[in-house]
Design a protein around this motif. Structure first.
Motif, mmCIF file in Angstrom:
data_model
loop_
_atom_site.group_PDB
_atom_site.id
_atom_site.type_symbol
_atom_site.label_atom_id
_atom_site.label_comp_id
_atom_site.label_asym_id
_atom_site.label_seq_id
_atom_site.Cartn_x
_atom_site.Cartn_y
_atom_site.Cartn_z
ATOM 1 N N ALA A 134 39.557 38.686 30.930
ATOM 2 C CA ALA A 134 40.337 39.914 31.033
ATOM 3 C C ALA A 134 39.681 41.042 30.247
ATOM 4 C CB ALA A 134 41.755 39.674 30.516
ATOM 5 N N TYR B 19 35.447 40.952 40.605
ATOM 6 C CA TYR B 19 36.786 40.533 40.232
ATOM 7 C C TYR B 19 37.025 39.092 40.676
ATOM 8 C CZ TYR B 19 38.811 45.118 38.973
ATOM 9 O OH TYR B 19 39.131 46.292 38.364
ATOM 10 N N LYS C 216 40.314 39.355 36.883
ATOM 11 C CA LYS C 216 39.497 39.279 35.681
ATOM 12 C C LYS C 216 38.055 39.552 36.094
ATOM 13 C CE LYS C 216 42.460 35.931 33.321
ATOM 14 N NZ LYS C 216 42.552 34.544 32.769
#
Length: 360
Positions: free
Chosen positions: A53, A83, A88
């Motif tokens: 993250a 992604y 994340k």
């Protein structure tokens, strides 16, 4: 490689996308470099396939959320990162190469520390035939006069770039140059740089004696390296500016060696240097030239890197040389009164070895 450039390789949409990458080139380069140097890509890689993250990346690299976010969003567009399903960040193959590929890192450091600021002056260099970007590094007429005066970081990037290619090429070339039938007891090296070839030669052939011709600053750097290893009885030095046509090279040599050297000069200067090399040779002596010619490459990536390096010579090194098309280079060899009696391609990453003899 020449035939490759006779075709169109992009659709209209792909071509427009590539045009946008080019238009944003300076931004793309600096984003990739900062993502690498600030360890952001490394932190993402260490998170493995599950991703990491944004807030966790910020904590690990010590930068604000804003700073990391703008860099990574640009990185998404450059396909350095991607992604995961839950958005994340994960590393892509391109991001992996930015982190780990030795060729990519050598190129990137060289561009950042030697070329980046200077390239702003490319247009002036093209118009004047002078290295207009060189003052960004120092007040010299060519970059070679100032190599010993660059900052430690600049020297590191310059020499790591230069040596990366020669270090890979030297082992197979040594076996070829010092074959018994070549009868090389005395070798004249033009452009000895830090003395790497001379050192490699003395280790490979216990009898050969070498004279290095180079600018005084470069010769001094090489001499220190040679002296530190106690090889002064086998390697000596002839400090000189080879661009000065009045400079006569020492004579009585079985061979002349030039590695990644003649690309530093214009076509006229190559002819002048080779003629004086010819005068330094014994009757049956040979000139050995190791160069990377963009048209001799097997892969587009190799040709691309070599073609772009030419612009360093234009804007920074001296204003009038390049990484040559072999056809242009061979005309210089012929004009200097030599013929190529042997050519070996595919040496190391990108090099060609030429063995030249005086005509007739």
């Amino acid at each position: 490689m020449i035939d490759f450039y006779k075709g169109e390789h992009y659709s209209a949409i792909e071509g427009k996308h590539m045009a946008q990458i080019i238009a944003h080139g300076p931004i793309v380069f600096q984003v990739a470099r900062v993502l690498r140097d600030k360890q952001i890509l490394k932190v993402i890689e260490e998170a493995r396939s599950g991703g990491i993250a944004l807030k966790d990346i910020c904590e690990k690299v010590g930068l604000s959320e804003y700073a990391v976010r703008v860099l990574l969003e640009a990185g998404l567009g450059m396909h350095l990162v991607k992604y995961t399903a839950d958005e994340k960040f994960a590393l892509t193959k391109t991001g992996y190469f930015i982190l780990h590929d030795p060729l990519t890192n050598v190129n990137m450091n060289f561009v950042q520390d030697i070329c980046y600021k200077a390239m702003y002056h490319l247009e002036e260099a093209i118009e004047t035939g002078k290295p207009a970007g060189l003052p960004e590094l120092g007040n010299w007429s060519t970059v070679y006069e100032g190599l010993s005066q660059l900052t430690p970081r600049q020297q590191k990037s310059w020499f790591e770039y230069d040596h990366f290619f020669s270090d890979i090429a030297f082992p197979p070339v040594l076996k070829h140059i010092y074959k018994p039938e070549n009868h090389i007891e005395k070798l004249l090296e033009i452009g000895g740089n830090t003395g790497k070839w001379a050192l490699a030669s003395t280790r490979f052939d216990e009898a050969v004696k070498i004279t290095i011709v180079d600018l005084p600053g470069q010769a001094a750097m090489a001499k220190k390296n040679i002296d530190d290893l106690g090889l002064t009885d086998r390697v000596d030095f002839y400090p000189a500016n080879v661009l000065d046509e009045s400079v006569v090279f020492p004579q009585g040599y079985d061979a002349v060696w030039m590695s990644q050297f003649l690309d530093c000069f214009s076509e006229e200067e190559i002819v002048s240097i080779m003629k004086r090399c010819g005068a330094a040779l014994n009757d049956d002596g040979s000139i050995y030239i190791l160069e990377a010619f963009w048209d001799n490459q097997r892969f587009e990536t190799s040709a691309f890197c070599i073609q772009q390096l030419s612009i360093y010579f234009t804007a920074i090194a001296n204003g009038n040389s390049q990484m040559y098309d072999s056809r242009v280079f061979k005309k210089c060899v012929e004009k200097a009164g030599f013929e190529i009696i042997e050519q070996i391609d595919g040496i190391g990453l990108s090099h060609t070895l030429l063995k030249c003899k005086k005509k007739g």
